[in-house]
Design an enzyme around this catalytic site. Structure first.
Site, PDB file in Angstrom:
ATOM      1  N   LYS A 219      47.291  27.835 -21.455  1.00 56.08           N
ATOM      2  CA  LYS A 219      47.504  26.419 -21.778  1.00 56.08           C
ATOM      3  C   LYS A 219      48.969  26.022 -21.796  1.00 56.08           C
ATOM      4  O   LYS A 219      49.856  26.872 -21.912  1.00 56.08           O
ATOM      5  CB  LYS A 219      46.833  26.089 -23.119  1.00 56.08           C
ATOM      6  CG  LYS A 219      45.332  25.888 -22.923  1.00 56.08           C
ATOM      7  CD  LYS A 219      44.637  25.299 -24.106  1.00 56.08           C
ATOM      8  CE  LYS A 219      43.158  25.124 -23.732  1.00 56.08           C
ATOM      9  NZ  LYS A 219      42.329  24.820 -24.891  1.00 56.08           N
ATOM     10  N   ARG A 253      38.295  32.483 -25.763  1.00 54.79           N
ATOM     11  CA  ARG A 253      37.939  31.902 -24.464  1.00 54.79           C
ATOM     12  C   ARG A 253      39.120  32.122 -23.523  1.00 54.79           C
ATOM     13  O   ARG A 253      40.182  31.531 -23.720  1.00 54.79           O
ATOM     14  CB  ARG A 253      37.644  30.405 -24.658  1.00 54.79           C
ATOM     15  CG  ARG A 253      37.218  29.664 -23.406  1.00 54.79           C
ATOM     16  CD  ARG A 253      36.965  28.195 -23.719  1.00 54.79           C
ATOM     17  NE  ARG A 253      36.630  27.440 -22.535  1.00 54.79           N
ATOM     18  CZ  ARG A 253      37.538  26.988 -21.665  1.00 54.79           C
ATOM     19  NH1 ARG A 253      38.815  27.204 -21.871  1.00 54.79           N
ATOM     20  NH2 ARG A 253      37.154  26.313 -20.609  1.00 54.79           N
TER      21      ARG A 253
HETATM   22  C1  7PM Z   1      43.593  21.951 -18.041  1.00 56.97           C
HETATM   23  C2  7PM Z   1      43.932  21.994 -19.385  1.00 56.97           C
HETATM   24  C3  7PM Z   1      42.414  22.464 -17.580  1.00 56.97           C
HETATM   25  C4  7PM Z   1      43.075  22.563 -20.268  1.00 56.97           C
HETATM   26  C5  7PM Z   1      41.561  23.049 -18.462  1.00 56.97           C
HETATM   27  C6  7PM Z   1      41.891  23.068 -19.804  1.00 56.97           C
HETATM   28  C7  7PM Z   1      38.735  24.595 -24.382  1.00 56.97           C
HETATM   29  C8  7PM Z   1      37.442  24.307 -23.979  1.00 56.97           C
HETATM   30  C9  7PM Z   1      38.821  23.818 -22.390  1.00 56.97           C
HETATM   31  C10 7PM Z   1      38.950  25.095 -25.708  1.00 56.97           C
HETATM   32  C11 7PM Z   1      36.582  24.979 -26.005  1.00 56.97           C
HETATM   33  C12 7PM Z   1      41.112  25.213 -20.349  1.00 56.97           C
HETATM   34  C13 7PM Z   1      41.063  23.772 -20.769  1.00 56.97           C
HETATM   35  N1  7PM Z   1      39.576  24.305 -23.365  1.00 56.97           N
HETATM   36  N2  7PM Z   1      36.371  24.501 -24.766  1.00 56.97           N
HETATM   37  N3  7PM Z   1      37.509  23.816 -22.724  1.00 56.97           N
HETATM   38  N4  7PM Z   1      37.843  25.261 -26.470  1.00 56.97           N
HETATM   39  N5  7PM Z   1      35.549  25.176 -26.825  1.00 56.97           N
HETATM   40  O1  7PM Z   1      42.145  25.842 -20.634  1.00 56.97           O
HETATM   41  O2  7PM Z   1      40.073  25.337 -26.163  1.00 56.97           O
HETATM   42  O3  7PM Z   1      40.207  25.716 -19.691  1.00 56.97           O
HETATM   43  S1  7PM Z   1      39.394  23.221 -20.884  1.00 56.97           S
END
Ligand code: 7PM
Length: 272
Positions: A219, A253
């Site tokens: 992130k 995750r």
């Molecule tokens: C760009 C920035 C693309 C952030 C994708 C993301 C989370 C999630 C995501 C989290 C839960 C990523 C994120 N982040 N679901 N979905 N918790 N529960 O890094 O922190 O994939 S999307």
């Protein structure tokens, strides 16, 4: 113990949730069929690398991302779910749309991972009648605007109160406590400082002792700390994964499953 469809997950050591991206912008643009085949191959790769569960997402929640239609989301998710139905690990689906929830639960999904924490009309009902696990995540604003100017007077208190309210709403809708997971939503309407406060106090967000999920992998907060672009954030991601484990996270995750497994093995050997 977390009830997760036909699975029961033991949470006495941190589990690894491998990310499987099905968003159109994460592929080369060769078309849906080839995207799905690649996602299935990536899912198997994550399982072989030691993922305890997988998170499939077909709508990007990236800051500024444009929503996709229900039809488009299902066209991407269902073939992958069908192909992975007997893969041996629980399949989580990252979605906030009640109609998508119902369809993926019919196609064998064991967890709903909802960045809106079941706030859309019909979402509580869509999961109440199944036995899937549900991840309730905090987000301030929505993906389109959330990173513009995140403001809190007390980020920890506000995230905790929000999660407590969503737990109450879920229980009232008939979703058993054994099915719930909580997530502070790192990067979802938060500055680096907000994210760090939440990480420092992660364990205290465990309302009623519910398990915690942490998503920090690759992130932008890691980019802010290290100055590195997304493809160079592995070391930062592993460090953050260990800190989250240390702060009481039950599920991590992550994109880099094999590397996170090794990092966790060292941490577990140390903690004994
Ligand atoms: C760009 C920035 C693309 C952030 C994708 C993301 C989370 C999630 C995501 C989290 C839960 C990523 C994120 N982040 N679901 N979905 N918790 N529960 O890094 O922190 O994939 S999307």
């Amino acid at each position: 113990m977390l009830r997760c469809g036909k699975f029961k997950l033991t949470l006495n050591h941190p589990l690894i949730m491998g990310i499987v991206n099905l968003t159109a912008d994460s592929f080369s643009g060769d078309g849906l069929d080839s995207d799905c085949q690649r996602a299935i191959a990536h899912a198997w790769h994550q399982i072989e690398a030691g993922a305890d569960l997988l998170d499939l997402g077909a709508e990007s929640s990236r800051p500024g991302a444009i929503p996709v239609t229900t039809e488009e989301e299902l066209k991407r998710l269902l073939p992958v779910l069908d192909a992975l139905r007997d893969c041996g690990v629980p399949l989580s689906v990252d979605t906030y749309k009640p109609e998508v929830m119902r369809a993926v639960l019919d196609h064998g999904a064991s967890m709903i991972n909802d960045i809106y924490a079941l706030r859309l009309s019909g979402a509580l009902e869509a999961v109440a009648t199944s036995d899937c696990a549900v991840c309730l995540m905090h987000m301030q604003g929505e993906p389109l605007n959330m990173q513009k100017t995140p403001v809190y007077t007390d980020v920890f208190g506000e995230v905790r109160d929000f999660l407590a309210n969503r737990v109450q709403a879920s229980l009232s809708a008939g979703i058993a406590a054994e099915r719930l997971l909580l997530d502070p939503g790192f990067g979802f309407g938060k500055t680096l400082e907000h994210n760090l406060v939440l990480l420092r106090h992660l364990e205290a967000l465990s309302i009623n002792g519910l398990p915690l999920l942490a998503g920090i992998s690759r992130k932008s907060m890691l980019g802010t700390i290290t100055g590195r672009p997304v493809e160079q954030r592995l070391a930062g991601s592993l460090s953050a994964a260990l800190l989250a484990a240390q702060q009481g996270a039950h599920i991590l995750r992550v994109h880099d499953v094999a590397e996170t497994r090794d990092a966790l093995a060292v941490w577990q050997a140390f903690t004994g």
